[in-house]
Design a protein around this motif. Structure first.
Motif, PDB file in Angstrom:
ATOM      1  N   SER A 159      -4.234   2.720  10.561  1.00  0.00           N
ATOM      2  CA  SER A 159      -4.284   4.104  10.087  1.00  0.00           C
ATOM      3  C   SER A 159      -2.951   4.578   9.507  1.00  0.00           C
ATOM      4  O   SER A 159      -2.870   5.694   8.977  1.00  0.00           O
ATOM      5  N   PHE A 160      -1.942   3.755   9.543  1.00  0.00           N
ATOM      6  CA  PHE A 160      -0.654   4.089   8.920  1.00  0.00           C
ATOM      7  C   PHE A 160      -0.837   4.374   7.434  1.00  0.00           C
ATOM      8  O   PHE A 160      -0.187   5.243   6.871  1.00  0.00           O
ATOM      9  N   PHE A 161      -1.743   3.650   6.799  1.00  0.00           N
ATOM     10  CA  PHE A 161      -1.952   3.814   5.360  1.00  0.00           C
ATOM     11  C   PHE A 161      -2.619   5.137   5.015  1.00  0.00           C
ATOM     12  O   PHE A 161      -2.527   5.612   3.883  1.00  0.00           O
ATOM     13  N   LEU A 162      -3.275   5.740   5.983  1.00  0.00           N
ATOM     14  CA  LEU A 162      -3.900   7.042   5.729  1.00  0.00           C
ATOM     15  C   LEU A 162      -2.854   8.120   5.470  1.00  0.00           C
ATOM     16  O   LEU A 162      -3.137   9.110   4.792  1.00  0.00           O
ATOM     17  N   PHE A 212      -6.373   3.618  -3.144  1.00  0.00           N
ATOM     18  CA  PHE A 212      -5.747   2.335  -2.845  1.00  0.00           C
ATOM     19  C   PHE A 212      -5.326   2.272  -1.376  1.00  0.00           C
ATOM     20  O   PHE A 212      -5.549   1.263  -0.690  1.00  0.00           O
ATOM     21  N   ASN A 213      -4.730   3.344  -0.882  1.00  0.00           N
ATOM     22  CA  ASN A 213      -4.296   3.357   0.517  1.00  0.00           C
ATOM     23  C   ASN A 213      -5.478   3.456   1.472  1.00  0.00           C
ATOM     24  O   ASN A 213      -5.425   2.905   2.577  1.00  0.00           O
ATOM     25  N   ILE A 214      -6.535   4.135   1.077  1.00  0.00           N
ATOM     26  CA  ILE A 214      -7.725   4.196   1.928  1.00  0.00           C
ATOM     27  C   ILE A 214      -8.367   2.813   2.017  1.00  0.00           C
ATOM     28  O   ILE A 214      -8.825   2.394   3.082  1.00  0.00           O
ATOM     29  N   ALA A 250      -0.937  11.881   1.541  1.00  0.00           N
ATOM     30  CA  ALA A 250       0.108  12.435   0.667  1.00  0.00           C
ATOM     31  C   ALA A 250      -0.383  12.522  -0.776  1.00  0.00           C
ATOM     32  O   ALA A 250      -0.211  13.547  -1.443  1.00  0.00           O
ATOM     33  N   ASN A 251      -1.032  11.466  -1.256  1.00  0.00           N
ATOM     34  CA  ASN A 251      -1.586  11.493  -2.604  1.00  0.00           C
ATOM     35  C   ASN A 251      -2.678  12.550  -2.715  1.00  0.00           C
ATOM     36  O   ASN A 251      -2.765  13.259  -3.717  1.00  0.00           O
ATOM     37  N   PHE A 278       0.809  -1.218   0.000  1.00  0.00           N
ATOM     38  CA  PHE A 278       0.000   0.000   0.000  1.00  0.00           C
ATOM     39  C   PHE A 278       0.845   1.272   0.000  1.00  0.00           C
ATOM     40  O   PHE A 278       0.658   2.133  -0.861  1.00  0.00           O
ATOM     41  N   PRO A 279       1.799   1.433   0.926  1.00  0.00           N
ATOM     42  CA  PRO A 279       2.624   2.646   0.881  1.00  0.00           C
ATOM     43  C   PRO A 279       3.480   2.733  -0.379  1.00  0.00           C
ATOM     44  O   PRO A 279       3.643   3.818  -0.954  1.00  0.00           O
ATOM     45  N   ILE A 280       3.998   1.590  -0.838  1.00  0.00           N
ATOM     46  CA  ILE A 280       4.828   1.604  -2.043  1.00  0.00           C
ATOM     47  C   ILE A 280       4.007   2.059  -3.244  1.00  0.00           C
ATOM     48  O   ILE A 280       4.465   2.872  -4.049  1.00  0.00           O
ATOM     49  N   MET A 281       2.790   1.550  -3.358  1.00  0.00           N
ATOM     50  CA  MET A 281       1.928   1.973  -4.476  1.00  0.00           C
ATOM     51  C   MET A 281       1.588   3.454  -4.372  1.00  0.00           C
ATOM     52  O   MET A 281       1.490   4.147  -5.385  1.00  0.00           O
ATOM     53  N   GLY A 282       1.399   3.952  -3.160  1.00  0.00           N
ATOM     54  CA  GLY A 282       1.125   5.375  -2.980  1.00  0.00           C
ATOM     55  C   GLY A 282       2.282   6.226  -3.480  1.00  0.00           C
ATOM     56  O   GLY A 282       2.078   7.226  -4.176  1.00  0.00           O
ATOM     57  N   LEU A 283       3.497   5.826  -3.160  1.00  0.00           N
ATOM     58  CA  LEU A 283       4.674   6.574  -3.604  1.00  0.00           C
ATOM     59  C   LEU A 283       4.903   6.417  -5.102  1.00  0.00           C
ATOM     60  O   LEU A 283       5.316   7.366  -5.781  1.00  0.00           O
TER      61      LEU A 283
END
Length: 150
Positions: A113-116, A102-104, A121-122, A50-55
């Motif tokens: 809530s780390f993914f929030l 995706f992160n939500i 950021a997105n 999830f975080p990798i896809m966000g970045l």
């Protein structure tokens, strides 16, 4: 041409409000079972995705936007330039929205809530991408007769 800028602004508002409302609903549904854990060892093994896809979506958005803007022919008509700008803007914004959603969804599935943070950021990048007359003129390097039509 003013209608094209207004159309882009409405599309931008729709994308931003969709992400914002989806985040509010998921936070409301998970408010009692939320936790914050940034350690990938204690959470599910697929959680780093999830975080990798966000970045990746943030960097992909910047890359595709710049790539499409540089491909715009400087000698083309203002209408053609604005149509190309619209395409670049929509692709870039869609990538940012996808990363945020995706992160939500990752937060909704895991209650972490780390993914929030990465969804936020997105979302921030998406909000800052709001199309304005000045950004349009700057990106397309429009000159006097065309700038007055905006």
């Amino acid at each position: 041409m003013n209608t094209k800028l207004k159309t882009l602004q409405i599309i931008h508002l729709a994308l931003c409000s969709g992400v914002f409302l989806f985040a509010l609903v998921t936070i409301f549904l998970n408010r009692e079972i939320m936790f914050f854990d940034a350690n990938p060892k204690t959470t599910s093994p697929f959680n780093p995705i999830f975080p990798i896809m966000g970045l990746i979506t943030i960097s992909g958005s910047i890359f595709f936007y710049r790539n499409l803007i540089t491909k715009i022919d400087k000698s083309a008509t203002a209408d053609t330039k604005i149509n190309m700008y619209q395409s670049a803007f929509i692709i870039s914004s869609a990538l940012l929205e996808g990363g945020a959603l995706f992160n939500i969804v990752g937060f909704f599935m895991t209650h972490n809530s780390f993914f929030l943070i990465f969804g936020l950021a997105n979302f921030v990048f998406l909000v800052l991408k709001r199309p304005t007359k000045d950004k349009l003129i700057s990106a397309l390097q429009l000159q006097y007769p065309d700038t007055e039509a905006l």
